[in-house]
Write an enzyme that holds these catalytic residues in place. Structure first.
Site, mmCIF file in Angstrom:
data_model
loop_
_atom_site.group_PDB
_atom_site.id
_atom_site.type_symbol
_atom_site.label_atom_id
_atom_site.label_comp_id
_atom_site.label_asym_id
_atom_site.label_seq_id
_atom_site.Cartn_x
_atom_site.Cartn_y
_atom_site.Cartn_z
ATOM 1 N N TYR A 79 3.929 11.238 -10.318
ATOM 2 C CA TYR A 79 2.924 10.353 -9.732
ATOM 3 C C TYR A 79 2.265 9.507 -10.820
ATOM 4 O O TYR A 79 2.127 8.288 -10.686
ATOM 5 C CB TYR A 79 1.879 11.183 -8.990
ATOM 6 C CG TYR A 79 0.863 10.369 -8.238
ATOM 7 C CD1 TYR A 79 1.241 9.555 -7.174
ATOM 8 C CD2 TYR A 79 -0.490 10.411 -8.580
ATOM 9 C CE1 TYR A 79 0.302 8.804 -6.472
ATOM 10 C CE2 TYR A 79 -1.434 9.669 -7.884
ATOM 11 C CZ TYR A 79 -1.032 8.873 -6.836
ATOM 12 O OH TYR A 79 -1.961 8.129 -6.153
ATOM 13 N N LYS B 274 2.860 5.456 -11.107
ATOM 14 C CA LYS B 274 1.738 4.538 -10.920
ATOM 15 C C LYS B 274 1.484 3.695 -12.179
ATOM 16 O O LYS B 274 1.028 2.550 -12.077
ATOM 17 C CB LYS B 274 0.478 5.304 -10.515
ATOM 18 C CG LYS B 274 0.517 5.834 -9.086
ATOM 19 C CD LYS B 274 0.651 4.710 -8.055
ATOM 20 C CE LYS B 274 0.548 5.211 -6.634
ATOM 21 N NZ LYS B 274 0.624 4.131 -5.628
ATOM 22 N N ASN C 48 0.803 -1.217 0.000
ATOM 23 C CA ASN C 48 0.000 0.000 0.000
ATOM 24 C C ASN C 48 0.840 1.273 0.000
ATOM 25 O O ASN C 48 0.375 2.330 -0.411
ATOM 26 C CB ASN C 48 -0.913 -0.027 1.234
ATOM 27 C CG ASN C 48 -1.527 1.308 1.544
ATOM 28 O OD1 ASN C 48 -2.472 1.743 0.896
ATOM 29 N ND2 ASN C 48 -0.986 1.990 2.558
#
Length: 328
Positions: A218, A222, A134
């Site tokens: 980001y 991802k 996570n």
């Protein structure tokens, strides 16, 4: 039909004219209903009885709620995080109410910390059955640092490519891409050694499925995370190890709250063209009467489902838990 006639009758009594279109719109609005939300207290008793789950980034947000629910469902929970105080608090709180939890301080950017987390897990509980990877960041500032829109933080904050710094890019990739790789590697090595299969769920983002304005590191990191999931699912299927990712839109976490502070500060300073305003809501958030995004326990629910045997037919999936964001 009766409802429409009733509305016309009421408006006639009040002396107010109401067009047929307005009556139709009123009737249609009366049919609207919020999605039935999952309760924060919901759990499935005994689902993970005797199983051990390692959760990176478990000190707060989605990771914390995943740890809490997994422990309630009987799991031995190991929380790895670089937020020492917060992580210990979560583990201590679970132990206090008779559940099983261990905190291991660590930074997933460091291979030795990832290996240590797995070693401590096995030392405490004998094996590692599942992992929820996570841990992740949206900017280059240490996540335990309060937000300040000053010179020291601005250089580590998101920006368009031509204005972004190397430090911002490198810090985000060190956690999201390299850190996910290193933590996954440590987990996979242990699962292979155990020869009993396993399951891993990785937290991606809609940023790993689409483009988002103003945060290139980001978005790119991802996408890297989801590429890693697809690759790993192929290579480790022969070992009976399933690997998937969840990809959420706005979820009420400290990371998202800090991002909102940053965006507000940028807008106040008159920076950028406001491209991020083109699309700001998922389908479910738009339709919700209070325009709420998702809650961390909703994301935790899907994550725990994916590592459980209930999802035994699912691997290599990049699952959108985004309230319909990527549907339109």
């Amino acid at each position: 039909m009766m409802k429409k006639l009733f509305l016309l009758f009421i408006m006639a009594l009040s002396g107010t004219a109401l067009s047929a279109q307005q009556v139709g719109e009123t009737e249609q609005n009366s049919l609207k209903h919020n999605v039935n939300r999952l309760s924060a207290d919901y759990f499935i008793p005994g689902r993970f009885e005797g199983k051990t789950i390692l959760i990176t980034g478990g000190a707060r947000g989605i990771g914390k709620w995943t740890a809490v629910r997994a422990a309630k469902e009987g799991a031995n929970v190991v929380i790895m995080d670089w937020l020492d105080k917060e992580g210990r608090h979560v583990a201590d709180s679970l132990n206090t109410i008779g559940l099983k939890a261990l905190f291991v301080y660590g930074n997933i950017q460091k291979d030795e910390d990832c290996r240590k987390a797995v070693e401590e897990t096995v030392k405490a509980y004998g094996r590692l059955d599942y992992a929820c990877l996570n841990a992740g960041v949206m900017d280059g500032v240490f996540s335990g640092t309060p937000f300040k829109y000053d010179e020291s933080q601005r250089k580590l904050m998101p920006n368009v490519i031509t204005q972004a710094t190397d430090e911002y890019w490198d810090n985000v990739f060190a956690t999201n891409a390299a850190g996910t790789f290193k933590s996954m590697r440590a987990v996979l090595n242990q699962m292979i050694e155990q020869r009993n299969g396993g399951a891993i769920v990785v937290v991606g983002s809609i940023a790993g499925m689409t483009g988002l304005s103003g945060n290139p590191a980001y978005v790119a990191s991802k996408h890297a995370v989801n590429g890693l999931v697809r690759n790993a699912a192929i290579d480790y299927a022969p070992y009976g190890i399933r690997i998937n990712s969840v990809n959420m839109a706005e979820t009420r976490t400290p990371m998202v709250e800090r991002a909102e502070e940053f965006v507000a500060a940028q807008q106040k300073a008159g920076i950028g063209f406001g491209m991020g305003k083109i699309k700001t809501m998922s389908l479910l958030k738009y339709c919700d009467s209070e325009h709420r995004g998702s809650f961390p326990w909703e994301q935790a629910s899907t994550m725990l489902y994916l590592i459980s045997d209930e999802a035994s037919a699912i691997t290599g999936s990049i699952i959108a838990t985004d309230g319909g964001w990527t549907d339109f």
